[in-house]
Design an enzyme around this catalytic site. Structure first.
Site, PDB file in Angstrom:
ATOM      1  N   ASP A 120     -28.168   7.715  30.380  1.00 15.19           N
ATOM      2  CA  ASP A 120     -28.262   9.073  29.842  1.00 15.19           C
ATOM      3  C   ASP A 120     -28.320  10.083  30.986  1.00 15.19           C
ATOM      4  O   ASP A 120     -28.617   9.732  32.133  1.00 15.19           O
ATOM      5  CB  ASP A 120     -29.489   9.226  28.939  1.00 15.19           C
ATOM      6  CG  ASP A 120     -30.809   9.174  29.707  1.00 15.19           C
ATOM      7  OD1 ASP A 120     -30.969   8.242  30.528  1.00 15.19           O
ATOM      8  OD2 ASP A 120     -31.680  10.036  29.502  1.00 15.19           O
ATOM      9  N   GLU A 139     -33.851   7.649  29.727  1.00 14.82           N
ATOM     10  CA  GLU A 139     -34.783   7.722  30.853  1.00 14.82           C
ATOM     11  C   GLU A 139     -35.149   9.161  31.178  1.00 14.82           C
ATOM     12  O   GLU A 139     -36.289   9.462  31.550  1.00 14.82           O
ATOM     13  CB  GLU A 139     -34.160   7.050  32.079  1.00 14.82           C
ATOM     14  CG  GLU A 139     -35.124   6.882  33.267  1.00 14.82           C
ATOM     15  CD  GLU A 139     -35.124   8.051  34.256  1.00 14.82           C
ATOM     16  OE1 GLU A 139     -35.930   8.047  35.188  1.00 14.82           O
ATOM     17  OE2 GLU A 139     -34.298   9.000  34.079  1.00 14.82           O
TER      18      GLU A 139
END
Length: 413
Positions: free
Chosen positions: A80, A175
């Site tokens: 991400d 994350e």
């Protein structure tokens, strides 16, 4: 070099921005696009036990090619990108043989990446840089790490003469919003230790990070006509301001570095009758971390006492939630895993930069879940914004470090 560039660009041009307001995992459906692409690629390069679960956590195996016992090690990155700046329609620019001068990211918008402001650029004179076009972030955090892990595994598959034990790799969603390790199945991963490839400049090696907490502080007030407010109005916004003024003025992000902790007010929203203040607390030292939390409670208690008679109940409520802890406590008992990474860098002519992380990674949470997990450079700079860039040579060196760690682990007694 071109192989790494092509792979990296194939990742960063997929929008994987996460969303802290979502309660799903992954937090955005578009993260599945790259996750599924990665699964296909891992199978194509010859890895085994390639899995993706219902939350988009990816795991895969490179089988051992030695006949003696070797600790199972892992390499982990996240796919991400931060919601702090847009990651949609990324248009990477390739700057070969960087000359040390200004880089025009976007002529039309007059956006320039200059070594006069970003002096780290001068370390990479003569190298190939990948930058943004000035309108998005790049996504090197942490698609550089993914590029390096996949490329290293592909290299090991194609070069079986390099001996290594069983290697597990893992790619995680979310994350950037602090949830990358929340649903990571450490038992299923089955490694004794792992390394996150999520650091910045070449040479970084980190096994210390902040202890972290978030605080939500709510202030109440009383609204009356301002012309007749004497002795009656209580403005919650002014109380919030008074609260902030009681925090140590020098202990803020913009005035601290290294091991110095801080309070960071990052959100405030209010009107006369209610103001909500959000801040984060950071400190490497556990004792100082606890004292920072105690200070918030002391200020709260003092203000409540002052307004007890006028307001009739607590005018301030403070909620503090711990977010993650310093991985040093979990890594030091197995410090040899840091020593191996340091040895790998030195053997490759890379100067190790061992320093504390002024933040957190998946690795700090994974360390507390039973998977000691130091952090290694991925090569990027200026994360989370339009000035982000990565030297291709740094990514190449990170690939070599992964391979060397695997090799040393297989031969170390």
């Amino acid at each position: 070099m071109q192989h790494i560039i092509d792979r990296f660009i194939s990742y960063v041009t997929v929008d994987t921005e996460s969303d802290a307001s979502s309660d799903t995992t992954p937090s955005t459906a578009k993260q599945w696009d790259l996750a599924n692409q990665l699964v296909d690629e891992l199978k194509a390069i010859g890895l085994t036990e390639v899995t993706i679960d219902e939350n988009a956590y990816i795991m895969a195996t490179l089988a051992s090619n030695v006949d003696h016992d070797v600790p199972v090690i892992g390499f982990i990155s996240h796919f991400d990108t931060t919601p702090d700046f847009t990651g949609a329609n990324v248009k990477p620019q390739i700057i070969p043989n960087y000359d040390g001068g200004d880089i025009v990211l976007n002529k039309e918008l007059n956006i320039i990446l200059s070594p006069n402001y970003f002096s780290d650029l001068l370390q990479y004179k003569g190298q190939t840089l990948i930058t943004t076009d000035g309108t998005t972030l790049l996504g090197a955090d942490d698609k550089a790490g993914i590029t390096e892990i996949v490329t290293a595994m592909e290299f090991l598959v194609k070069n079986p003469q390099i001996k290594h034990g069983k290697i597990r790799i893992g790619f995680t969603p979310d994350e950037e919003i602090g949830r990358g390790a929340h649903k990571f199945d450490v038992e299923k991963f089955g490694a004794e230790c792992a390394y996150t490839m999520d650091g910045s400049q070449i040479g970084e090696l980190e096994y210390e990070n902040f202890n972290a907490a978030g605080a939500k502080i709510t202030f109440k007030g009383k609204s009356v006509h301002p012309g007749y407010a004497k002795g009656k109005m209580i403005n919650s916004m002014l109380i919030a301001n008074k609260f902030i003024s009681k925090l140590p003025k020098e202990e803020v992000p913009e005035r601290t570095r290294g091991y110095e902790g801080f309070f960071h007010v990052h959100h405030i929203k209010g009107e006369i009758e209610e103001t909500v203040l959000e801040l984060i607390i950071r400190d490497h030292d556990k004792r100082k971390f606890e004292k920072r939390k105690e200070l918030l409670h002391k200020i709260t208690k003092k203000i409540n006492k002052k307004f007890a008679k006028q307001f009739g109940e607590d005018i301030v409520t403070t909620e503090i939630k711990d977010q993650y802890y310093n991985m040093k406590e979990k890594v030091e008992p197995v410090i040899h895993i840091v020593d191996i990474a340091e040895q790998a860098m030195k053997e490759l002519g890379i100067k190790p930069l061992i320093k504390p992380i002024r933040g957190g990674t998946d690795g700090c949470q994974l360390s507390y879940k039973g998977l000691p997990c130091p952090n290694i450079f991925a090569g990027g700079h200026n994360f989370h914004g339009k000035y982000e860039y990565v030297p291709v040579e740094s990514m190449q060196k990170a690939v070599e470090v992964i391979v060397k760690i695997a090799e040393i682990t297989a031969t170390k007694k």
